[in-house]
Enzyme design. Structure first.
Site, short mmCIF file in Angstrom:
data_model
loop_
_atom_site.label_atom_id
_atom_site.label_comp_id
_atom_site.label_asym_id
_atom_site.label_seq_id
_atom_site.Cartn_x
_atom_site.Cartn_y
_atom_site.Cartn_z
N CYS A 17 -6.13 1.01 -18.52
CA CYS A 17 -6.94 1.58 -17.46
C CYS A 17 -6.53 1.02 -16.12
O CYS A 17 -5.52 0.34 -15.99
CB CYS A 17 -8.42 1.28 -17.71
SG CYS A 17 -8.95 1.62 -19.40
N ARG A 38 -10.22 5.20 -16.71
CA ARG A 38 -9.93 4.97 -18.13
C ARG A 38 -8.84 5.87 -18.69
O ARG A 38 -8.85 7.08 -18.47
CB ARG A 38 -11.20 5.16 -18.97
CG ARG A 38 -10.98 4.81 -20.44
CD ARG A 38 -12.19 5.11 -21.29
NE ARG A 38 -11.98 4.63 -22.66
CZ ARG A 38 -12.69 5.00 -23.71
NH1 ARG A 38 -13.69 5.85 -23.54
NH2 ARG A 38 -12.43 4.52 -24.91
N GLY A 98 -6.33 -3.01 -20.20
CA GLY A 98 -5.41 -3.55 -21.20
C GLY A 98 -5.89 -3.35 -22.61
O GLY A 98 -6.70 -2.46 -22.91
N SER A 136 7.67 -1.15 -27.32
CA SER A 136 8.91 -1.46 -26.61
C SER A 136 9.44 -2.80 -27.10
O SER A 136 8.68 -3.65 -27.57
CB SER A 136 8.64 -1.49 -25.11
OG SER A 136 9.75 -2.02 -24.41
N GLY A 137 10.73 -3.02 -26.93
CA GLY A 137 11.36 -4.27 -27.37
C GLY A 137 11.48 -5.32 -26.30
O GLY A 137 12.21 -6.30 -26.48
#
EC number: 6.3.5.4
Length: 642
Positions: A2, A60, A86, A370-371
Site C-alpha cells: 500500500c 490499499r 508491506g 524476485s531473486g
C-alpha cells in the site's frame, strides 16, 4: 502492499485538514488502487494536558484478506491507530501467540498483528516481524507517533519535522502537498547523487526532509524525534561451520522464506531473468506448488542486452507457465515517467527494464517473486572478484607502475555491454588505492577528480566538509577483521541494497500496483549469509559456491556457469542516437537548470567525448540528464534556491 501518509502536530496553526490529508493520500493512489482510508483528530484536552492532533491516510493494494483488513486500523479501545505498507510473512505465528494472550482480532490480515504486538511490546515489536514494511502508529495514550521501516529498506518511508509537526509518507509526493516542506535543494545531496547515482539515507535531495534508515524506529513525542536501530545485526562476526551443515541450513532457510512469500489471495508469479538467483527462486517456489507457477521475462532487440533464451530454458526445465515480453525501450518517453515516480534524482538505468517488466507482469498477476539479494549475500558480483584480484596483485608487485599502463587508459571505449577495455580501465584506475576507496572507485559514477572539474565555484562553496565516501566507509567499518570480499558485500547490503536496488524495485513495481517479494532478503537468510566464512561462498575468483552446493541440481547446469549480464539497456548507444537531441537541448542549453551546479564547458566536453567514442560517459550522461529533468519537473518553482 500500500501507500501511507500522515502527520502529527502540536499547534492548531500547523494542523493538517481533511482536504490536505486527501491530497497527500491521492498523491500515492498508484501504490494502492483498490481502496482508501482516513483517520484524523484535532488537538484535544485531557486531565494530563493537550493531546496532539493526528491525521493518517492510506491507499490499499489488496493482497491478503481482500474483503477486510481496511486501514487505518485501531485497537479495541481506539487509543492506538495504525497505517501500514508491506507484508508481514510470519503474521500467522504471531497472531496465534497474541490470541493466546487475550487479544481479539477483527480482520484476517497481517497488519492487525503489528498493532496488537505493539500494544504488548511497544517499539520493540518490530524486531519480531519478518517482512517488508513501513509502519506509522499513533499512540494517543503516550502522545507519540511511532514510525518503523523493515530491516533491508524494502519499503520506503520519508519524514520531515516542519513547523512543530511531523509529516511522513511512502513517497516525497505526499510531503510535496504541504507548502514549504520541499523548499530547498541540499547541495550535499547533489554531490552524493553524482557519486552513487542515488541520494543515500538518511538524506534526501531536499534539506530538512529525511528517509528513515532501514531497521530503524522513530518516535515523535513532545515535538522531538528520536531515532534508534531495532535490528541487532552483527556482520563483523564470522561463525565457523562445516560445509555440509551450511548446505543443510541454507536449504532450510531459503525453502521456508519462499514458502512464507507464497502466501497470497491474489494471482502470484515470479520474475525470471535466466540468471542464477531468479531461476533458483522459481525452482524453490515451483517445488511448493501443485500448479505451474507463472513466470515472466523481458527481452530487447539488442542481443547484448537480451537473456530471455536462458529464462526460457529454465522455464522449460521447471515446467512453469512462462511469458516472454519483448519491448523496444523508448529512452525519450521513459525518462519523464521515471523522474515523476522516483521523486528525487535516481540514476540507475536498470530502472528502465524493471519498469517495463513490472508494467507487463502486472497485466497477469498482482504479486511477483524476485531473486534480488543473491549477488550481495553470496558474492556474485564481478566487482568482488576484481577486489579480490587487485589485493592479490598488490601483494606481489605495484602494477600501476608498469610501462604502458597510461596507454591503456587512453584506448577508446566500446559501447558493448561487457567491454574488456572499459572493465580493464576501471580496474587500473583503482589498483593502488585502499580497499574501500578502490571499491568506491568501481561503484561511483563521477569520481572525485571529475566532480571537482565539473562543479562551478559557487556550488563548491556551498558543499559541506563531509566526503560522500563516508557513507560507504561507515558501512565498510561494520566488518573489521573480515576479508575484502565479505567487507564489500556487507557494505553493499547496508548501502546499495536499500538505497538503489530496493528503491528501484519498489518504485517501478508500485507505479503499476505490483507487489514484489524478495525471498533472498529474509532477514534470517541475510544474517546466516553474513556469518559464513568467505571460503564457503567465494574461492578462486568464483562466487555463489554455497548456492551451487545446496541447489546445484535445481536449475540447468549452464545457468550456473553463464556470464553474468545484469539488467540493463543500451544507454551508451542511445546517447549517440535517439537521446542525442535531448542531451543537446537540455544539457547544452545555456539555460539548463543544472548550470547552477556545473561548469558548462565540462558538460560539453563529456558529451563530445562520448559522441566521438573517445570515452564512454554513458552512465555519467544518464545521471546528468536525470538531474536536469528532475530540476525542471520538481524544482522549477525554486529556480534560485539551493
Amino acid at each position: 502492499m500500500c501507500g501511507i501518509t500522515g502527520a502529527v502536530w502540536n499547534r492548531p496553526e500547523s494542523s493538517i485538514g481533511a482536504e490536505r490529508l486527501r491530497a497527500m493520500t491521492d498523491a500515492i493512489r498508484h501504490r494502492g488502487p483498490d481502496d482508501e482510508g482516513f483517520f484524523s483528530e484535532g488537538i484535544r484536552r485531557d486531565p494530563a494536558g493537550d493531546v496532539p492532533g493526528v491525521a493518517l491516510g492510506f491507499r490499499r493494494l489488496s493482497i491478503i484478506d481482500l474483503a477486510g483488513a481496511r486501514q487505518p486500523l485501531c485497537n479495541e479501545d481506539q487509543t492506538k491507530w495504525m497505517v501500514f505498507n508491506g507484508e508481514v510473512y510470519n503474521y500467522l505465528t504471531l497472531r496465534r501467540r497474541l490470541e493466546g494472550a487475550g487479544h481479539r482480532f477483527r480482520t484476517d490480515g497481517d497488519g492487525e498483528t503489528i498493532l496488537h504486538l505493539y500494544e504488548d511490546l511497544g517499539p520493540e515489536c518490530f524486531s519480531h516481524l519478518n517482512g517488508m514494511f513501513a509502519v506509522a502508529i499513533w499512540d494517543a495514550t503516550r502522545r507519540r507517533l511511532v514510525l518503523a521501516r523493515d530491516r533491508l529498506g524494502q519499503k520506503p518511508l520519508y519524514y520531515a519535522v516542519h513547523k512543530d509537526r511531523l509529516l511522513f509518507g511512502s513517497e516525497l509526493k505526499c510531503l510535496a502537498q504541504v507548502p514549504g516542506v520541499l523548499e530547498t535543494i541540499d547541495p550535499a545531496a547533489v554531490d552524493e547523487f553524482l557519486t552513487y547515482q542515488y541520494v543515500p539515507h538518511p538524506n534526501t535531495i531536499w534539506k530538512g526532509v529525511h528517509k528513515l534508515p532501514p531497521g530503524h524506529v522513530a518516535v515523535f513525542q513532545d515535538g522531538k524525534i528520536k531515532i534508534e536501530s531495532y535490528w541487532d545485526f552483527h556482520p563483523e562476526r564470522e561463525q565457523p561451520i562445516a560445509k555440509a551443515d551450511a548446505v543443510e541450513r541454507l536449504r532450510e532457510l531459503l525453502g521456508d522464506s519462499v514458502r512464507l512469500r507464497l502466501q497470497s489471495d491474489v494471482p502470484l508469479g515470479a520474475f525470471l531473468s535466466g540468471g542464477i538467483d531468479s531461476s533458483l527462486m522459481v525452482a524453490l517456489a515451483q517445488q511448493q506448488r501443485s500448479d505451474p507457477i507463472r513466470t515472466f521475462s523481458i527481452g530487447f532487440p539488442n542481443k547484448d542486452f537480451d537473456e530471455t533464451h536462458y529464462a526460457q530454458a529454465v522455464a522449460d526445465r521447471l515446467q512453469t507457465k512462462h511469458t516472454r515480453f519483448e519491448v523496444t525501450p523508448d529512452g525519450v518517453d521513459i525518462i519523464d515517467k521515471l523522474v515523476w515516480h522516483y521523486d528525487e534524482p535516481f540514476g540507475d538505468s536498470s530502472a528502465i527494464p524493471t519498469w517495463y517488466l513490472s508494467e507487463l507482469t502486472r497485466r497477469e498477476v498482482t504479486v511477483a517473486l524476485s531473486g534480488d539479494g543473491g549477488d550481495e549475500l553470496f558474492a556474485g558480483y564481478e566487482r568482488y572478484r576484481a577486489l579480490w584480484l587487485s589485493r592479490k596483485i598488490n601483494q606481489c608487485f605495484p602494477i600501476h607502475k608498469l610501462p604502458g599502463i597510461g596507454l591503456v587508459q587512453r584506448l577508446p571505449d566500446s559501447s558493448r555491454r561487457r567491454s574488456v577495455i572499459r572493465r580493464g580501465k576501471r580496474f587500473l584506475e583503482a589498483i593502488n588505492q585502499s580497499a574501500c576507496r578502490r571499491y568506491l572507485n568501481w561503484l561511483q559514477i563521477f569520481p572525485e577528480s571529475l566532480r571537482a572539474e565539473l562543479y562551478a565555484d559557487d556550488f563548491v562553496q556551498q558543499l559541506p566538509g563531509e566526503d560522500p565516501f563516508e557513507f560507504l566507509h561507515a558501512a565498510w567499518q561494520r566488518t573489521p577483521g573480515r576479508d575484502v570480499v565479505t567487507r564489500a558485500s556487507m557494505a553493499d547490503l547496508l548501502t546499495y541494497i536499500p538505497c538503489d536496488l530496493m528503491t528501484k524495485v519498489d518504485v517501478a513495481s508500485m507505479a503499476h500496483g505490483l507487489e514484489v517479494r524478495q525471498p533472498m532478503l529474509d532477514y534470517r537468510v541475510v544474517e546466516f549469509a553474513a556469518s559464513l566464512p568467505v571460503q564457503l561462498k567465494f574461492r578462486g575468483r568464483r562466487g555463489k559456491l554455497l548456492l551451487r552446493d545446496a541447489f546445484g541440481k535445481q536449475i540447468p547446469a549452464n545457468i550456473w556457469t553463464r556470464p553474468k549480464m545484469g539488467f540493463g539497456v543500451p544507454i551508451s548507444a542511445w546517447f549517440r542516437d535517439e537521446l542525442k537531441p535531448m542531451v543537446h537541448d537540455l544539457l547544452l542549453d545555456s539555460n539548463a537548470r543544472s548550470l547552477r551546479f556545473f561548469r558548462p564547458e565540462v558538460v560539453r566536453q563529456l558529451v563530445t567525448q562520448h559522441e566521438t567514442n573517445q570515452q564512454n560517459h554513458a552512465y555519467r550522461l544518464w545521471n546528468l540528464l536525470i538531474l536536469e529533468k528532475w530540476l525542471r519537473r520538481w524544482a522549477a518553482e525554486q529556480p534560485n534556491k539551493l
